[in-house]
Design an enzyme around this catalytic site. Sequence first.
Site, mmCIF file in Angstrom:
data_model
loop_
_atom_site.group_PDB
_atom_site.id
_atom_site.type_symbol
_atom_site.label_atom_id
_atom_site.label_comp_id
_atom_site.label_asym_id
_atom_site.label_seq_id
_atom_site.Cartn_x
_atom_site.Cartn_y
_atom_site.Cartn_z
ATOM 1 N N GLU A 86 -1.458 -9.378 3.506
ATOM 2 C CA GLU A 86 -1.339 -9.961 4.846
ATOM 3 C C GLU A 86 -2.677 -10.383 5.425
ATOM 4 O O GLU A 86 -2.757 -11.280 6.271
ATOM 5 C CB GLU A 86 -0.655 -8.965 5.798
ATOM 6 C CG GLU A 86 -1.435 -7.713 6.151
ATOM 7 C CD GLU A 86 -1.209 -6.538 5.203
ATOM 8 O OE1 GLU A 86 -1.461 -5.387 5.617
ATOM 9 O OE2 GLU A 86 -0.790 -6.785 4.062
ATOM 10 N N HIS A 137 -3.560 -5.304 0.499
ATOM 11 C CA HIS A 137 -2.976 -5.809 1.741
ATOM 12 C C HIS A 137 -3.010 -7.338 1.753
ATOM 13 O O HIS A 137 -3.947 -7.939 2.285
ATOM 14 C CB HIS A 137 -3.737 -5.261 2.951
ATOM 15 C CG HIS A 137 -3.531 -3.804 3.195
ATOM 16 N ND1 HIS A 137 -2.584 -3.319 4.067
ATOM 17 C CD2 HIS A 137 -4.149 -2.720 2.659
ATOM 18 C CE1 HIS A 137 -2.626 -1.990 4.078
ATOM 19 N NE2 HIS A 137 -3.564 -1.595 3.223
ATOM 20 N N CYS A 193 0.842 -1.200 0.000
ATOM 21 C CA CYS A 193 0.000 0.000 0.000
ATOM 22 C C CYS A 193 0.880 1.254 0.000
ATOM 23 O O CYS A 193 1.463 1.607 -1.016
ATOM 24 C CB CYS A 193 -0.963 -0.034 1.178
ATOM 25 S SG CYS A 193 -2.369 1.110 0.993
#
Length: 536
Positions: free
Chosen positions: A510, A508, A380
Amino acid sequence: MNVNYIFITGGVTSSLGKGIIIASLASILENRGLKVTLIKLDPYINMDASTINPTQNGEIFVTSDGAETNLDLGYYERFITTKMSRNNNFTAGYIYSEVLKKERQGAYLGVTIKVIPHITNAIKKHITKLGKKKYDIILVEVGGIVEDIESLPFLEAIRQMAVDIGKDKIIYIHLILLPYIKNVKEIKIKPTQYSIKKLLSIGIQPDVLICRSNYSLSNLEKIKIASFYNLSKQVIISLKDVSSIYKIPILLKKQGLDNYVCNKFKFNLRDTKLTKWKKILNTELNSKGYVNISIVGKYTKLPDAYKSVIEALKHGGLKNQVHVNIHLINSELIEIEGINILNKFDGILIPGGFGSRGIQGKLKTVQYARKKNIPYFGICLGMHIALIEFARNVVGMIDTDSTEFNSNCKNPIIKLISKNNYFNIKKLQKKMRLGNKQCKLNKLSLSYQLYNSSYIIERHRHQYKVNNLLINKLIQYGLLIAGRSIDKSFIEIIEIPNHPWFIGCQFHPEFISNPHNGHPLFIGFIKAAMKKINLN
């Protein structure tokens, strides 16, 4: 209504790990064949987690439908297969706002609005709403501790549910701390007594006590604790400090917590050996070595601010059979002490974030990783920084910047998202692109090789985007656009092909990593870090 409920509350102190424990129990039950989901009830007055500083409450976890939620929902998704949504996290602020909105609309016909029954009814409505989706068990975590005044409406609501749907369909679990006093070599239960007394005064008799301590409880200690609270020794669960959170499902299983739940709710199910969790622990014990990864950000005072990133890096290590040493580096420290701080690292990651603080340190970090051929992963904001650095130092666009940091920038490589893709901060400064979005990958990219797919779906949380009008200049100097949104409005992944491993992504990744599967980008990043030090 066939759904059953498990409520977990906390006492003595916060941060004992209710989220991890309830997710671990959910994982065991799911492994035994039950359909489960989890809910987090947060006592703070904010409408949701979106505006809370990460250094106060940890990261903001984004669900697939774009809800900005408490970080515990990240634990839920990493431990079970059920995906979370905006219906899995509610704050006191959201509940009160909903009730007040209805009051303004005249829905209560002039009745005086009170915590009981209006607020508690609203809480119960949201808890039971998920029950309509045919779950066998809904596990509910009540944030904070029972001693907090903010938690009282939630505690009253879950007390009432035993009356509303029957105590045979509810289990109350209470998590407490048993401090160990070293100089007398004894575990003290006085704080627990106070916490249980407070819970009983609210009208909730716990069915299970989970006791956090530095050491495992002996049978005699379990019997002593049980005798105080009208419980059997079998429902006193000892949870000592562990080196890996992935040991917790096995610890709970070993003490029969899942058997208690199944017997209470009359589920006759196959048992589970938790083979997948044991495989993870075995991989942790038999790693090939270790790599050192730095996370360069500005919320480094609280590691939970980057919880999903930290866990995803560990997952990448598991899939490569290597231990990942993670170092949080404040980018402002780089501005003061210089870039040599990063000399010892095998890979560098810049995560998401907002605002201009520490940006110069991050720009120096990217330049260092690019020139020194150190594996770099930008997420990001980390991608935005990489583009600004490349545009300035490779292309020669000295005046370029992001309008997030310089609203008067005439040639912004990063700009605010707007309906017509032009910068308009006054009207759209609160616009956010959230949740699952599809991306098409460039078949010539490393990202395509890592995903082994032309199309991917990832979760987003950003206000700013790459300026498509300027990106061609960067492409001419060797930047590769590895992924775009389906409508081509958003650049989703960038790479530097002549670098050992240099990837930036707008989304993102993750948020969808888990210990069993990892995530292609994190797996690839850790593998590149291993290659740098010839660890194969």
